[in-house]
Structure formats: C-alpha cells, structure tokens
Design an enzyme around this catalytic site. Structure first.
Site, PDB file in Angstrom:
ATOM      1  N   GLY B  55       0.815  -1.204   0.000  1.00 44.84           N
ATOM      2  CA  GLY B  55       0.000   0.000   0.000  1.00 44.84           C
ATOM      3  C   GLY B  55       0.848   1.252   0.000  1.00 44.84           C
ATOM      4  N   SER B  56       0.263   2.374  -0.413  1.00 47.06           N
ATOM      5  CA  SER B  56       0.951   3.664  -0.371  1.00 47.06           C
ATOM      6  C   SER B  56       0.863   4.263   1.038  1.00 47.06           C
ATOM      7  CB  SER B  56       0.300   4.629  -1.354  1.00 47.06           C
ATOM      8  OG  SER B  56       0.556   4.221  -2.668  1.00 47.06           O
ATOM      9  N   HIS B  58       3.670   5.070   2.942  1.00 49.98           N
ATOM     10  CA  HIS B  58       4.797   4.706   3.802  1.00 49.98           C
ATOM     11  C   HIS B  58       6.126   5.257   3.313  1.00 49.98           C
ATOM     12  CE1 HIS B  58       2.130   1.904   5.810  1.00 49.98           C
ATOM     13  NE2 HIS B  58       1.908   1.239   4.690  1.00 49.98           N
ATOM     14  N   HIS B 220      -0.330   0.527  10.259  1.00 55.33           N
ATOM     15  CA  HIS B 220      -1.636   0.986   9.780  1.00 55.33           C
ATOM     16  C   HIS B 220      -2.559   1.236  10.958  1.00 55.33           C
ATOM     17  CE1 HIS B 220      -0.110  -2.043   6.784  1.00 55.33           C
ATOM     18  NE2 HIS B 220      -0.051  -0.922   6.112  1.00 55.33           N
TER      19      HIS B 220
END
Ligand SMILES: Nc1ncnc2c1ncn2[C@@H]1O[C@H](COP(=O)(O)OP(=O)(O)O)[C@@H](O)[C@H]1O
Ligand SMILES: Nc1ncnc2c1ncn2[C@@H]1O[C@H](COP(=O)(O)OP(=O)(O)O)[C@@H](O)[C@H]1O
Ligand SMILES: [Mg+2]
Ligand SMILES: [Mg+2]
Ligand SMILES: [Mg+2]
Ligand SMILES: [Mg+2]
Lengths: 202, 333, 333, 202
Positions: B55-56, B58, B220
């Site tokens: 996922g974006s 980070h 997250h």
C-alpha cells in the site's frame, strides 16, 4: 454442453446482478470490514465485460483472460480469490471449446481447493470457501442443467444458513468475531448472488 | 483532515506523478495504470531482479527504495491497500532480466495472496520467482507464531542487503537465501502517539487521547500491546529495547545495525533523544553497532511515533549492508 | 503534548548527545556547555570558515548542515531561542582557520544582536568576520522593507552554495559576496496546517482549527498573510507560486532551483502532489529547473505544513550548488 | 572615587536584588513577551558573582569579564544589550583602577549609544534605552555620590512614568502594542531595579 455462448450469457447475467447488488455487498462488508466488496465485484465484472467480445473459443483461455481482467481491477482479497478460482478452472479446461454441465461439481471443488491454498484458510471458517464447498457437494452427480442450477443455489443458501451464527475467523472480520455471530459473511453472500446469477435463478 | 491534497481518490497517482517529475534520474512509471515504479536506468541482462509492493503512504517504503543496489521495481496500491496481482505481475515483468525475480515484501494477507497470484501469472511467461516475507514486528505475534508477524521497517534492511547481493551479480538462489537470512535476523517494534488519515477515508484511522501512546502499534494502526499515558522518552526506549532483546538476545561480540525510525511526524530531534538509550542498551549487551540509521525510513504519512529495528549481522550481511546504494531517499557509499 | 522527551529542559542537550552518538563521523561537540557543533574532520588551514547559529527545533537546520562543502560550525540555542553571543563566539573560534569567518544566518532580532556581539568578542582575538543575513520569507514584509524579512529555508541554499565556495578555496571576500548573491536570489513562503510544541512551554505555540490553514506563517508560528479553511493542494501551490513569482519574476531562459519543504509532519507524498504544480508554474514561466529539492530541509519539529523556496541561479551559483557536499542529512555529488 | 571595592559591593547588591525580583520580572515580561527576563537577569548576575573573586584591578578589564560572563549565561535580547552596554563602558575605562562618580552621566550615555547601535532601535520606543537616556540626563553634572544616587533613581523612575501609557514598539511586545499601553516595559522596569540596587536605594 457449456460453450462460449453460455459463458457470454453468464457474464451478462452476473455483471447485471453485481451492479444491482453493489450497495448491499458494500454494506455487508462494511459491517465488519472495509466495505469494499461491492466495489470489488462491480469493477471486476465490468472489466470482464469489456473483454467479452475478444474472448477466444478455447474455454480455458477465455477463463484465464477473465481471471486476468479481474485481478487487474483490484487488489482486494475477494477479487484475488475469485481470480484464483477462475484460473484453476481455466487450467483444467484448457484446450476445450465446451464442457459438460456434469463437470460443475468437480470444477467448483477445484476452485475451492486453489482458493484454500491461495488464502491459507481452512474449510469451516465462515468464508467463501464454505459456499463453494457446499455448491460442490450439492451438485455432485448432477448433469441436468435445470436440476444442477437449483442444486447449486440451494447449496449456496444452505451454507449461509449453516454458518450465520458462527463467528468469523478470517480477514478483517476476525477482529469482530463476537459481533459477527448472526451476520452473513459478506464473501458467502456474494458467492450466493454469483451462483444465482450464473444459474439464472434471480 | 490536516492533509494537503486534491481529490482524495487521486492521492496516490498525483504522488507518483510528482515523484517521477522531481526525480527523473531515479524513477520511471510503468504498467497500464502507472502503478509500477522501476529504476530510470536500465539494469544489465542477467541481474537478478528484486520487486516489492504494498500500500501507499509509507514513503520512502516501498517505492522510494527503487534504485541502484536496492530494488528494481515496486507495485503500488492505494493508501494502506494491496496493489492488484496484475500490477505486481507488471512489476515482476519489468524487473526480470532473465535471471529470475525475488519478491521481497511485508507479511500482510492481501499482499501475500496477490504476490502469489502474480507469480502464477508470470509463470506462464517463464519468469522464475522466489519469495521472502518480512515478519519482523515482535508486537504482532508471540515467538511461537513468528510466521504470523507483520512486516514493518525491517524491510529496509532486507531491500538494502538483498539489493547489494543482486547488484553484485549473485544468482537468484543466493539473493533469496541472503534476503531470508536478513529477514530472520530483523526484529522491530513501534510505538504510536497519534493517528493518521487515509485520504479516501477522510478521518483519522484510530483515535488516541492527547496524553496517550500505544506500545507495539502497527504501521496501519493495528492493535499493539498496551495503551497508556505517554511516558518519558528514556522509558519508552528502554521498554522497546527490552522487547526486542527478549525476542533476539544479543551477546558480547555480536554486530548489529539499528534503525531508529520516525513514523512520520516525530522530528529527528526526538529520534536522537531516543538513540542515546538505544546505543547504551546495545553496548551494555556487548554488541557493536554498525551503521546506525536514524531518520524517516518507513512511515505512516503524518503519524507521530517511532519504531526501532535491530538487524543482526554476520560478515556476509555486514559487507552487503555497507555496499553502495543510491535512490532519492537514501545513499550509502 | 505529543512529544517524545524526558525533562523538557534537557531536550536540546539530549538531542545533541544523540546526534553526535549516531553520527560521530560527521559531528563533534565543542564549547564550554557543548552547544557548538563542528565538523568531525579537521578542515585545512587557510580555508574560510562558515558559521551559523540559531534556535533548536529546525533539524536539519541549522546543526545538521555542518559538513564537507557546507558549514564549519554552528551555535545552538534552546528551541526557537537564540544561542548566546559567547556560544556564537565559540563557534567562530572553532571555525577559524586563519582566513576569516562568514557568519551566515537568518534575520531574527536576537540572533543578529548576538552574532554582532560575538563578532566584537572575537575581534579581540584578531578573527576577521563578515555577515550575510538570510531574509527570504516574502510573507514577512513588503518588497519595500525587504531587509526586515525573516530568514527561512533559503538558508539551505546559502549554506550549500557558500559552503562549496569556501571548500573550493575562495577567500573571505568572495565567499561573502557569493553568499550575499545567493541570499539576494532566494525567495520563500510557508503555509502551516498545525502548530508545534516548544518542549519547555509544554503546549502548542499557537492554535489552529482542524479544518484551517495559515498562508505565509513563519517557522516559529509568526503571523502570516491569511488564515482560512484548508484549500486543495493545487490551489495552495498556485497561490504560493504566485506570491513568489510576484516578488521575483522569472523569464524565459532563467535557471532556478526550487525547494518543496515539509515543515515536519507533512509527508513526502503530499510534497510530491504539490511539486506537480510547482514544476508546471516554473516551466510555464519559461524557467529551467535545476536540482529540485523535495523533502524535509528546514522544519519546525512536528508542525504540519510546507514551504517553497526559489533560488535563481547564474553560472557561478549553479556550479557551486551542484558541487559535492556531505553531512548526515544531505549529500550531493 | 569608584574602584574595585565599590564594583564588588555593587555586584553583591545587584545580584541580591535580582534574586528578589526574579518572579516579578518574569511576570512583567510574560504579560507581553516570553516571560524570561527574570531568568536572564538572575542567571547573568549569578555568572558575574562567580567571577567576582577573580576580577582584575583594571576596571575596564573587570567590566569586560563581567560582560563576557553575562553573555555566556543567555542569548536573550536583554542580556545581550546589558553586555553591550558594559563592554562600551569597559572600553572607555580600560587601564584605570578607578573612575570619578562625576563620569556616571557620560558612561551611561556611552552604554545607551552602544546598545542603540546593537539593537538597531531608536530612543522614544519605550525600551531600556529610554531608561538609560533618562539616567544619563538626570545625572548630568552630578558628582556627589549621594545626590548622584538619588538623581539616577529618579531618572529611571520618571522614564517609567513617562512611557507607561505609550505603546511598545520593539521586540515581541510590539505585536501587542495596544495591550501594552498602561503597562511598564519589562526592560525599563528591570533597569530601574538595577539602578536602585547599584545606588543602594532599595
Ligand atoms: N484468506 C481467506 N480465505 C478465504 N476467504 C477469504 C480470505 N480472506 C477473505 N476471504 C473472503 O473474502 C471476504 C472479504 O473480501 P474483501 O472485502 O475483498 O476483503 P478485504 O477488503 O479485507 O481485502 C470475506 O467475507 C471472506 O469470505
Ligand atoms: N532591539 C532592542 N533595542 C532596545 N531594547 C530592546 C530591544 N529588544 C528588546 N529590548 C528590551 O529588552 C526587553 C525584553 O528583553 P528580553 O525579555 O530579553 O527579550 P526576548 O525574550 O524577546 O529575547 C524589552 O522590554 C526592551 O526593553
Ligand atoms: Mg473488504
Ligand atoms: Mg479491501
Ligand atoms: Mg523575554
Ligand atoms: Mg527570550
């Protein structure tokens, strides 16, 4: 026999059903997860419909193309599991232009097993796997198209009834295991709708 | 929502557009929908490819670490969401130079399913793939269930060390072995002070009081081991070091690299305050610190908090850790 | 107070202790109370020294930019407070290699008084000093009162360019001239989304609503030009570029470097979203972008927000900007 | 004549006064600024007291040492201005072991001018400069120690009265110009206390 014409008709029915169930599936997923299951299914079926005109006659290659279109459309768990199941069937029927309806049970089981391997989950966990398992069992020995359709739908619905009061054990919903008792698993609900649409039993 | 953005649904694509516009010498977009980033410079035929994905939100993880001596390509999902299997397959295709491709990424359900699926897709094209999963977050499962742990900042060590091995011309088997050894020798733990906002969600991922912190929280916002009043820096650092050293004891003569990483908002000033304790604890254990990394290496956008990662080194890993690398966010050598 | 610290009154000293512990190859503490940071490596006799100084809480500014091709020494005050004249005099003494010392820092009342005073002190010791002040924040005074403007991120360009000139062996007069030319060609503007907390104060420096932003705010929370609802990223970027280009028009053929800088909490993802517009605006003006800098170069601890800095280049400045430099936070070449 | 003995006694009285006024000066500064003026003066005088035993007989060198001790103790505006004033006087009396009390006015004016140059501020701005200016003028032509002391104190107090209702124009307080009307400038208040302590008029 199930050939390309039947496949295309099935895609049409399924795509329409998923547009219709968009909100309902999102809501079912939103109660315990991230609420994107309607998005996944609608986007996936739209992607497949776009490819429909170009599908080859080889049923295996056609299903592979469908699987690829589906994976392209999202990275969600359900989408990947669906594509995994499709690819398993695709591999099996590769080189054939049609398959006997009597193969349904075996192919459903094939998809189920590939998806178990992919998701590293067991049967009995209140997931789409249990729906497929029920469909595979209910359709065993059936080859008459009409009876087959009824048996598949009954299998999927019975699985939902059987698991409704059990706790979720997989994915995001696992965190809400207690809360999930009494609620349908969104992936099982989606599979019931898929089976109904393919069976023409809406 | 204290974020600078336009339409939230364009957050990732606009980020990538800006990234390649700012650093055309490092990054290039690939794939049908531009969700694969690969090195701007062609790599030579016969080099083992290393791909990652996730996922974006980070940065520099994951995309940022595409570069010489590091990764070859990265598949990019929406914020905190897995990329699709097809995007991952595209990343693998771009990274392949005929010597096979290592899939090196963090242990999250969606990513694992999709990378496995991507492997099935490229298998039709005769690209050989191996997999190494990072599962370094000690707070996410007991040692008995190590393989269930989440992958967090330890990834950066794996990218660096495996990347150096591939750059040096090692074969797929060796690059995979070295990546696995690195993953086995990494332990991380994080502590969060504030939440962050996923653009499309529009509100904070979780709520935490102004005077609270959560020990062991994931990147997250996954649950940690305790939530309580904010403690003094030295106490936080001590507890984090206790938990890491309990899980991977160090003894006299051990050589170890350590990362003191900001989750985003926490400034370097505070990382250095923590580093005093980290250094003392490692030296008290008799270990020698090699190439400490203090800064923002793996983040959760604007989340306040820190993570510590230990990476125990043998001669092979240490040499590769110190080898040159170059990307827009990190340079060694 | 979402900060990771021990006794707030030790925030700066503990930060410095951690900084030199983590990067002994770059930094060394000097001065009676350890509030001067100088290069770890001795510089050669006859090299012009460059010192800076100012309050803490802006890392990498100021201390971080001590390094090869950059600064020689830095005097370090408490968070957002000037160092003492004596500390600045110590920094000048450490930096002096017999060729004189340039005092290069931001235009803040206390810093100016103290650096002038420090000059008086070292004059007794025959160290020749010059001064260049950065006053690049266009939001802090009208063009007619340019000299009253605050110094913000433009400092980084001045450190880099003057640092390269000194490293190349230029004399005090030339290094000073080049630093002044850089300062004259820098324009900055900031926009803040959230406040930050000075450790000893223990509460946020200013209050701003969850859905508000302030255009033109200074790096300590000094008043800006307007406060209003948060706007879309592209609008924010456009207004910031308007204000910079109004103050320093660019025309076809101009060469310019641009910095898109996070004030701390704002993640790189959002800087890249902004950079799309920055690039377009500069290219629309006919200018060529040289070495764009996107990241955290001058911060206010955990403040959310961004600043843009333009640095217009001639051949001399461009060559020096691209020359090698090396510190723990930034490397070129 | 004012020699080293008088200087040391003055340091003692001033250091004691600043310990006493710590809270009051912080509060006066805190109303409009950052509330550190008491800290500045107390730390500065403690630093000077530590050096007292080692001060040379040369009054210029002794005052230079005091100025350096003060600058070392803080980077605040007021501390730097105080040290600047002290250094200006130090330069003037360098080489002498004593000065005539009649020089007071001239030396106060010297300090005032050096501090104006350092702080780039004008007279009339409601700052410590106005206090020093008033002291320089009030002590003009005075050389009798007792009358000199009274004149100096009266000058400092009159300046406060004259400026109380004007707005602040310099430093952090400038932002609160309106609010500052009716309030003493903290730097003027501190200078009044300094003059009183040196004059032995507490
Ligand atoms: N590992 C797994 N094995 C089997 N089924 C799974 C697995 N993970 C998820 N599912 C099924 O997928 C459904 C959720 O899919 P989806 O909403 O796409 O998940 P997510 O949004 O978390 O990626 C669940 O209801 C469950 O039926
Ligand atoms: N530039 C200046 N010129 C003259 N006096 C000044 C100047 N700046 C500050 N002062 C005086 O110093 C006092 C404040 O000093 P201080 O509290 O040390 O300031 P800060 O905390 O802002 O550094 C003011 O009340 C004023 O009398
Ligand atoms: Mg979901
Ligand atoms: Mg999802
Ligand atoms: Mg003050
Ligand atoms: Mg102050």
């Amino acid at each position: 026999m199930i050939g390309k014409a039947e496949l295309l008709a099935g895609i049409d029915r399924l795509a329409a059903a998923m547009e219709r169930d968009f909100e309902e599936l999102n809501q079912a997923d939103g109660a315990l997860g991230d609420g994107d299951l309607g998005v996944t299914m609608t986007r996936g079926m739209r992607a497949i419909k776009e490819k429909a005109a170009d599908l080859p006659d080889d049923l295996g290659m056609a299903l592979l193309a469908c699987a690829q279109a589906f994976t392209k459309s999202s990275g969600s768990s359900y989408g990947t599991l669906m594509a995994t199941g499709l690819m398993a069937i695709a591999k099996d029927v590769k080189g054939k232009d049609s398959v006997d309806p009597g193969e349904t049970s075996r192919l459903a089981a094939l998809a189920r097993d590939a998806m178990m391997a992919r998701g590293k989950a067991e049967l009995g966990g209140k997931t789409v796997l249990d729906s497929l398992d029920a469909v595979a069992k209910a359709t065993e020995g059936q080859s008459d198209p009409d009876r087959l359709a009824d048996a598949a739908v009954q299998g999927a619905e019975r699985a939902m009834d059987d698991f409704r009061d059990k706790p979720a054990t997989v994915g995001r919903a696992r965190i809400f295991a207690e809360k999930s008792k009494g609620m349908d698993d969104p992936g099982m609900l989606a599979m019931t709708r898929i089976v109904k649409a393919l069976a023409g039993r809406n | 929502m204290k974020k600078i953005l336009n339409d939230p649904s364009n957050y990732v694509d606009e980020t990538l557009a800006g990234l390649v516009a700012a650093h055309p010498e490092y990054y290039r977009l690939h794939g049908e929908d531009g969700r694969v980033v690969a090195r701007a410079k062609e790599t030579r035929e016969g080099k083992v490819g290393i791909v990652t994905g996730g996922g974006s939100g980070h940065l520099p993880v994951f995309t940022g670490y595409v570069g010489t001596g590091l990764l070859d390509a990265c598949a990019i999902g929406d914020v905190f969401a897995s990329p699709s299997a097809e995007q991952m397959a595209d990343a693998i295709r771009v990274a392949d130079r005929g010597a096979g491709v290592l899939r090196l990424y963090g242990n999250y359900g969606g990513d694992v399913m999709n990378f496995d699926m991507a492997g099935d897709l490229v298998e039709f094209e005769d690209i050989k793939c191996t997999t190494v999963l990072l599962a370094d977050d000690v707070a996410s499962a007991k040692p008995e269930e190590k393989e269930k742990r989440r992958g967090v900042a330890g990834m950066v060590y794996a990218f660096k060390i495996a990347g150096a091995a591939a750059e040096a011309g090692q074969d797929l088997e060796n690059v995979t072995r070295i990546a696995q050894k690195t993953a086995d020798n990494c332990r991380s733990i994080g502590a969060a002070l504030s939440s962050c906002t996923v653009p499309q969600a529009g509100k904070a991922t979780f709520h935490i009081e102004e005077d609270e912190m959560e020990m062991g929280m994931g990147i997250h916002g996954e649950p940690g081991v305790w939530r309580d009043k904010l403690r003094p820096a030295d106490d936080i650092a001590s507890e984090m070091m206790d938990r890491l050293l309990d899980d991977m004891p160090l003894s006299s003569g051990d050589r170890v690299s350590v990362m003191v990483n900001s989750l985003g908002a926490t400034p370097p000033e505070e990382l250095y305050i923590l580093y005093r304790v980290v250094k003392k604890r490692l030296e008290d254990a008799g270990a020698t610190i090699v190439m400490p990394l203090v800064g923002r290496y793996a983040t959760s956008m604007e989340m306040a908090g820190v993570s510590f990662t230990l990476c125990k080194l043998d001669g092979e890993l240490e040499g590769l850790l110190k080898a040159p690398c170059d990307c827009a966010f990190w340079r060694v050598g």
